[in-house]
Enzyme design. Structure first.
Site, PDB file in Angstrom:
ATOM      1  N   GLY A  21       0.731  -1.113  -0.033  1.00 20.89           N
ATOM      2  CA  GLY A  21      -0.098   0.200  -0.097  1.00 20.89           C
ATOM      3  C   GLY A  21       0.891   1.328  -0.089  1.00 20.89           C
ATOM      4  O   GLY A  21       2.038   1.296   0.230  1.00 20.89           O
ATOM      5  N   GLY A  23       0.475   5.756   0.341  1.00 20.58           N
ATOM      6  CA  GLY A  23      -0.531   7.195   0.683  1.00 20.58           C
ATOM      7  C   GLY A  23       0.348   8.322   0.795  1.00 20.58           C
ATOM      8  O   GLY A  23       1.651   8.328   0.667  1.00 20.58           O
ATOM      9  N   GLY A  26       3.340   7.841   3.397  1.00 20.00           N
ATOM     10  CA  GLY A  26       4.338   6.983   3.094  1.00 20.00           C
ATOM     11  C   GLY A  26       3.881   5.716   2.488  1.00 20.00           C
ATOM     12  O   GLY A  26       2.742   5.616   1.883  1.00 20.00           O
ATOM     13  N   VAL A  28       3.561   1.220   2.526  1.00 16.36           N
ATOM     14  CA  VAL A  28       3.343   0.172   3.514  1.00 16.36           C
ATOM     15  C   VAL A  28       3.873  -1.307   2.803  1.00 16.36           C
ATOM     16  O   VAL A  28       3.648  -1.350   1.780  1.00 16.36           O
ATOM     17  CB  VAL A  28       2.026  -0.252   4.041  1.00 16.36           C
ATOM     18  CG1 VAL A  28       2.108  -1.263   4.912  1.00 16.36           C
ATOM     19  CG2 VAL A  28       1.106   0.881   4.716  1.00 16.36           C
ATOM     20  N   LYS A  42       5.543   0.720   7.999  1.00 17.62           N
ATOM     21  CA  LYS A  42       5.146   1.789   7.515  1.00 17.62           C
ATOM     22  C   LYS A  42       6.235   2.770   7.223  1.00 17.62           C
ATOM     23  O   LYS A  42       7.125   3.352   8.204  1.00 17.62           O
ATOM     24  CB  LYS A  42       4.008   2.500   8.233  1.00 17.62           C
ATOM     25  CG  LYS A  42       3.738   4.147   7.641  1.00 17.62           C
ATOM     26  CD  LYS A  42       2.653   3.841   6.686  1.00 17.62           C
ATOM     27  CE  LYS A  42       1.189   3.731   7.366  1.00 17.62           C
ATOM     28  NZ  LYS A  42       0.171   3.909   6.289  1.00 17.62           N
ATOM     29  N   ASP A 136      -6.732  10.579  12.745  1.00 24.77           N
ATOM     30  CA  ASP A 136      -7.074  10.234  11.201  1.00 24.77           C
ATOM     31  C   ASP A 136      -7.934   8.795  11.225  1.00 24.77           C
ATOM     32  O   ASP A 136      -7.525   7.948  10.260  1.00 24.77           O
ATOM     33  CB  ASP A 136      -5.848  10.201  10.303  1.00 24.77           C
ATOM     34  CG  ASP A 136      -5.855  10.012   9.080  1.00 24.77           C
ATOM     35  OD1 ASP A 136      -4.829   9.668   8.166  1.00 24.77           O
ATOM     36  OD2 ASP A 136      -6.947  10.642   8.542  1.00 24.77           O
TER      37      ASP A 136
END
Length: 661
Positions: A21, A23, A26, A28, A42, A136
């Site tokens: 992943g 975002g 950063g 993953v 992460k 978040d």
């Protein structure tokens, strides 16, 4: 940007596996430890590692995050600081996220939605009890140990507490508010601050989405528009049980004080869930085009009462019928009100009255106590009181001791991606205030002229003397810019890189006497700057980075194939679309307009794309579009700096033979 490679070492204990992943913060990756265990890492963006203060905060928070051990929280196992790489190593949760569940199956059965949200509140309650807030909460950060089709109570894991606490300060200082617009609590948008109550609000948004398949304020508009609905609009009612809606309404209260704690919210949802067992999920609804505004409270105006009238009011509070409420007109924006401490009003002596009369009202701190018997409000429209005390009475201890005063304020991110932060610090030894204005950009570089209002310390004061550093600065000339505002300065020559920030400093000849005064002064300057740049009466192209609210993509209603499309990008200000001063016309000739350069960095930040399924051809630069095939209904898409997903009105493509028919 390549953060890592498969097989590469991460510190002395891990090796990278696969990227799973990415975002804004950063990427993953799966990582394998020396003992063969699989974890998730992460890996933060390199710009975070370039900040020594963030690395220091990273190390300082390490022990807190490693001790955040709870069955509903993704456990942080390690933190790695290695050169320009920062990584948080945590348990690998393989069942996907709630985002995947909602995307794949739509709204959840009500009982399941309430149970899932209750488990999120369990995680938050534990974290809040240890002084950690998330900031978040959203479906992407709520993971499942098993895929949703196999879900059972106890499978929820909340992730990214470490990201919120370690990186949050950096994000607020450089690229805007930490958080996702769809889930931001109102207080984060209005004041730049959020605590445990903000997490409760975001989880309320998440619960709404689990039930309805969409967030309460999803709809047309930019990220700025969507974020501000949290402040200005009511969440649309959805067809759920009345008790469930009452809980949602409380979780989504604009006032943080009205929301329950995470523990209380979790307990309430668990009580309600069994009643809903077997209820079918809702149909996924469309987001509304318009939203109902919240009731906007009136504001008590300083100077509305004299000191003598205040003393009389404290002795004999008036009834609602006796109170004449002045007509202030329609409120221009929602106002978030924080309760002020109550203080006793003492009758003024004759000497005190004379001294108070000789003292400007704005420098006093008398308590406006308009009731007795514990009544804080006289009428529903009056929601707060200004606490004032005579100049010869008790003063703030810090100010009296000559201590340094400081204040910080951050504005809501503008549609162009600009975020403005302001820091003020008063040094008693010099008798001056140092103002630091920070400008941060999001997706596109920003440049050009910027307006900054630096007011006097109180209403009616002359504009203070200001010495600037870090930009070419001149007085704002209303006759040139079209913005007629007192104490306005034009800052020129600033160039803000995409994802970066710049600062300008000013030494201002104002001397606030206490914390309340410096807070009010900083807020007044921010509000005056926003009011001037968003004035719907102003018709001007000045200060485009602060004033542009949208971009319209215009084409002819009918075009002929094969031929290039004439595409006009029309700027939209608070006053409306500006047809006379386009941002850009394609095919282009000559240099791009100064406005386009200011909000996108030039043509590099502009791209067109085919919205007709192949009927249009876009050249390699992304700037010229040609009609290739006949199509009765076609659109062209555009990305202009921070304005993405723009689209023209529908148009038809015909052949030359049919063009004259």
């Amino acid at each position: 940007m390549q953060f890592a490679q498969t097989g590469q070492a991460l510190g002395a204990s891990y090796r990278f596996g696969e990227r799973v992943g990415s975002g804004a913060v950063g990427e993953v990756w799966t990582v394998t430890s020396v003992d063969g265990q699989t974890y998730a890492a992460k890996v933060l963006r390199p710009e975070h590692a370039d900040d020594p203060s963030l690395v220091e905060r990273f190390v300082r928070e390490r022990s807190v995050l490693l001790e955040l051990q709870n069955s509903a929280i993704v456990t942080v196992r390690d933190m790695v600081v290695e050169g320009a790489r920062l990584a948080i190593v945590m348990d690998y949760v393989a069942g996907g996220s709630l985002r995947d569940a909602v995307a794949n199956i739509g709204p959840l059965p009500p009982a399941d939605a309430l149970n899932v949200a209750a488990e999120v509140f369990d995680a938050l309650s534990f974290a809040h009890s240890r002084g950690v807030t998330h900031r978040d909460i959203k479906p992407d950060n709520v993971l499942l140990t098993r895929p949703w089709t196999q879900w059972a109570p106890g499978d929820v894991r909340v992730s990214d507490f470490g990201i919120a606490d370690v990186v949050g300060e950096r994000i607020r200082q450089t690229t805007g508010l930490i958080g996702t617009p769809q889930y931001m609590p109102p207080e984060l948008i209005t004041s730049g601050r959020s605590g445990p109550a903000g997490d409760v609000y975001s989880t309320g948004v998440l619960l709404y989405e689990l039930l309805a398949g969409r967030t309460p304020f999803a709809g047309p508009g930019t990220d700025f528009t969507i974020a501000y609905r949290h402040v200005s609009s009511r969440p649309p009612r959805i067809p759920v049980d009345d008790d469930v809606w009452q809980v949602l309404d409380t979780l989504l209260a604009k006032d943080p004080a009205r929301r329950p704690t995470a523990a209380e919210a979790g307990a309430t949802l668990r009580r309600l869930a069994p009643r809903l067992a077997g209820n079918a999920p809702m149909d996924r609804g469309e987001a509304p085009a318009e939203f109902d505004d919240v009731e906007r409270p009136a504001t008590m105006v300083r100077g509305a009462f004299t000191d003598a009238e205040l003393t009389d009011l404290a002795a004999a509070p008036p009834s609602d019928e006796d109170l004449a409420v002045p007509e202030l007109g329609e409120a221009g924006s929602a106002t978030m009100v924080r309760a002020m401490p109550r203080r006793e009003i003492r009758p003024l002596t004759e000497t005190g009255a004379e001294e108070a009369a000789a003292t400007p009202f704005w420098r006093t701190r008398k308590a406006l106590l308009l009731g007795g018997g514990g009544v804080l409000l006289i009428v529903a429209m009056i929601v707060g009181f200004v606490v004032l005390t005579p100049e010869d009475g008790p003063k703030d201890e810090g100010a009296a001791a000559g201590e340094r005063l400081s204040s910080r304020l951050q504005d809501v991110t503008l549609p162009t991606g600009l975020t403005i932060s302001r820091d003020a610090s008063f040094e008693p030894s010099s008798g001056e205030t140092r103002l630091t204005v920070g400008y941060a950009a999001q997706k596109a570089p920003l440049s050009g002229d910027f307006l900054e209002v630096v007011p006097g310390l109180a209403e009616g004061d002359d504009c203070p003397a200001v010495t600037w550093d870090g930009a070419e600065v001149n007085r704002n000339q209303g006759s040139v810019t079209g913005l007629d505002v007192d104490c306005g300065w034009k800052l020129s020559g600033l160039e803000i890189p995409a994802g970066g920030s710049v600062q300008v400093t000013a030494t201002v000849s104002v001397a606030p006497e206490d914390q309340e005064a410096i807070d009010a002064w900083l807020r007044t300057g921010s509000e005056a700057t926003t009011a001037a740049t968003q004035d719907a009466e102003v018709k001007s192209t000045a200060y485009p980075v602060q004033r542009l609210v949208d971009v319209e993509v215009r084409t002819a209603a009918r075009v002929v194939t094969p031929s290039p499309l004439t595409i006009t990008l029309v700027p939209v200000w608070a006053s409306g679309a500006d047809d006379l001063n386009p941002l850009y016309v394609s095919p282009a000739t000559g240099q791009p307009s100064q406005m386009l350069t200011a909000v996108t960095g030039g043509e590099e930040g502009l791209r067109f794309s085919d919205g007709c399924g192949g009927a249009l051809a876009v050249d390699g630069t992304g700037l010229t579009v040609t009609a290739l095939q006949i199509s009765p209904q076609c659109t062209v898409r555009a990305s202009v700096g921070n304005f993405t997903e723009l689209q023209s009105q529908s148009f038809a493509i015909t052949s030359r033979e049919n063009a004259g028919n």
